[in-house]
Design an enzyme around this catalytic site. Structure first.
Site, mmCIF file in Angstrom:
data_model
loop_
_atom_site.group_PDB
_atom_site.id
_atom_site.type_symbol
_atom_site.label_atom_id
_atom_site.label_comp_id
_atom_site.label_asym_id
_atom_site.label_seq_id
_atom_site.Cartn_x
_atom_site.Cartn_y
_atom_site.Cartn_z
ATOM 1 N N THR A 163 1.017 -1.035 -0.066
ATOM 2 C CA THR A 163 0.020 -0.068 -0.067
ATOM 3 C C THR A 163 0.905 1.271 -0.113
ATOM 4 O O THR A 163 1.589 1.468 1.114
ATOM 5 C CB THR A 163 -0.819 -0.153 1.210
ATOM 6 N N LYS B 202 -7.890 -0.451 -2.627
ATOM 7 C CA LYS B 202 -7.541 -0.654 -1.390
ATOM 8 C C LYS B 202 -7.600 0.418 -0.373
ATOM 9 O O LYS B 202 -7.784 0.144 0.861
ATOM 10 C CB LYS B 202 -6.137 -1.084 -1.414
#
Length: 297
Positions: free
Chosen positions: A92, A168
Site C-alpha cells: 500500500t 485498497k
C-alpha cells in the site's frame, strides 16, 4: 513456477509460506536479513539482495512497507529480472507512488500488475487473502498458481494499474473506521458502568453486526495487541487515504479524526502493536507490550 517475495514482514512471510505449501519454488529477501532467515526452515531460498532474489523468478511479489522501500527496490531489481518476469505490486503505497512504480517498470521493459492485499496475518498465513487486482487479465492467468496459493478471492478493479490501489484505500478507510468505532463503543459502554461485552452481544446477529468488531473487540477487551495489522501501518495508510481523498475532493473530517486517534495511540508507544490498540486512545485497556510488527520488509 518460481516466485520471489520481496519483504518478509507479517504479510510477506505469510504469503511465502502459503506459496511453499502449494509447491511454488520461493526465494525471499528482506532489508533486514534476520527477518527472512526463518523462512529457510520452510523451504525458501534466502537471497542476499533483491536483485539476486528476482534473477530466476517467473513472478515477483512486492510486499514491502512503504513507497520509499518499493520504489528503491524496483529501481535496483527490475533490471535484474528476466524480461518475461511478472512483477506483482502488493504494498500500500498510494496513488502517486503507484504511478511512479508503473513508470519504473515500463522504463525497464517489465510487466507490472497490482494485487493489493485485503486481510491480515492469519489470512496471509493460511492462503485466504482477498486480492484487489488491476492490470491485464491475461497476465494474471499466467501467474494463477501464485494468486491461487495466497488468496481465497480476487476482485478485479480494472485494466489500469492504480485501480487496485484506489480500491485498497477505500477498503482500508472502512477497516480503520470500523476498528476505531468499535473501540469507541466498547470504551463508552465501560465508562457508563456497563460490561463492554454487552455492546458486542447487542449487535450480534443484527443488521448492524460486523464480524470484525467481534474479532477486534475481543482483543481490545483482553488488552491483547499481538500485531495482525500494526497500528503504525494503519496510520501510514490513513495518511495515504487522506491524500487521495483531498485530491479527489472528498471531505476528510472522519479521516482527520482517525489520524488523530491512531496518532495518539502511536505516540503513546503502541505503534508496533495491532491497530486495535487505538482502543487506548479512548481510555481502554493498555496493551501488554507485544512484539513489534508490520506489513513490510
Amino acid at each position: 513456477m518460481r516466485a520471489a517475495v520481496l519483504g518478509t514482514g507479517v504479510m510477506g512471510a505469510g504469503m511465502a509460506r502459503s506459496l511453499l505449501r502449494d509447491g511454488v519454488g520461493v526465494t525471499v529477501w528482506n532489508r533486514t536479513p534476520a527477518r527472512a532467515r526463518p523462512l529457510a526452515d520452510d523451504g525458501a531460498r534466502v537471497a542476499a539482495s533483491a536483485a539476486d532474489a528476482v534473477a530466476d523468478a517467473d513472478a515477483v511479489l512486492v510486499a514491502l512497507y512503504d513507497a520509499e522501500a518499493v520504489l528503491g527496490v524496483l529501481g535496483e531489481a527490475l533490471p535484474a529480472s528476466a524480461p518475461e518476469t511478472v512483477w506483482v505490486q502488493s504494498a500500500t503505497i498510494g496513488a502517486d507512488a503507484t504511478r511512479r512504480a508503473v513508470a519504473l517498470a515500463a522504463g525497464a521493459g517489465r510487466t507490472l500488475v497490482e494485487a493489493m492485499l485485503l486481510g491480515t496475518k492469519q489470512p496471509a498465513e493460511t492462503g485466504r487473502l482477498t486480492l484487489l487486482t488491476a492490470g491485464d487479465p491475461a497476465v494474471f492467468a499466467r501467474i494463477e498458481p501464485l494468486t491461487a496459493a495466497v488468496s481465497v478471492k480476487s476482485v478485479w478493479a480494472g485494466p489500469e494499474v492504480g485501480a487496485g490501489t484506489a480500491l485498497k484505500l477505500a477498503c482500508n478507510a472502512w477497516v480503520a473506521s470500523v476498528t476505531a468505532a468499535s473501540a469507541q463503543s466498547l470504551a463508552l459502554a465501560g465508562a457508563l458502568g456497563l460490561d463492554p461485552n454487552l455492546f458486542l452481544a447487542a449487535i450480534d446477529g443484527s443488521p448492524t453486526d460486523c464480524r470484525y468488531a467481534h474479532v477486534k473487540g475481543a482483543a481490545m477487551l483482553a488488552g491483547s495487541y499481538e500485531p495482525q495489522f500494526a497500528l503504525d501501518g494503519a496510520l501510514k495508510d490513513i495518511g495515504l487515504i487522506d491524500d487521495a481523498a483531498r485530491g479527489a475532493g472528498v471531505d476528510t473530517t472522519l479521516l482527520d479524526a482517525l489520524e488523530a486517534l491512531f496518532g495518539q495511540a502511536s505516540r503513546a508507544g503502541h505503534g508496533g502493536e495491532d491497530m486495535g490498540a487505538v482502543y487506548t486512545s479512548f481510555g481502554g485497556a493498555e496493551g501488554a507490550g507485544g512484539a513489534a510488527g508490520g506489513s513490510g520488509g
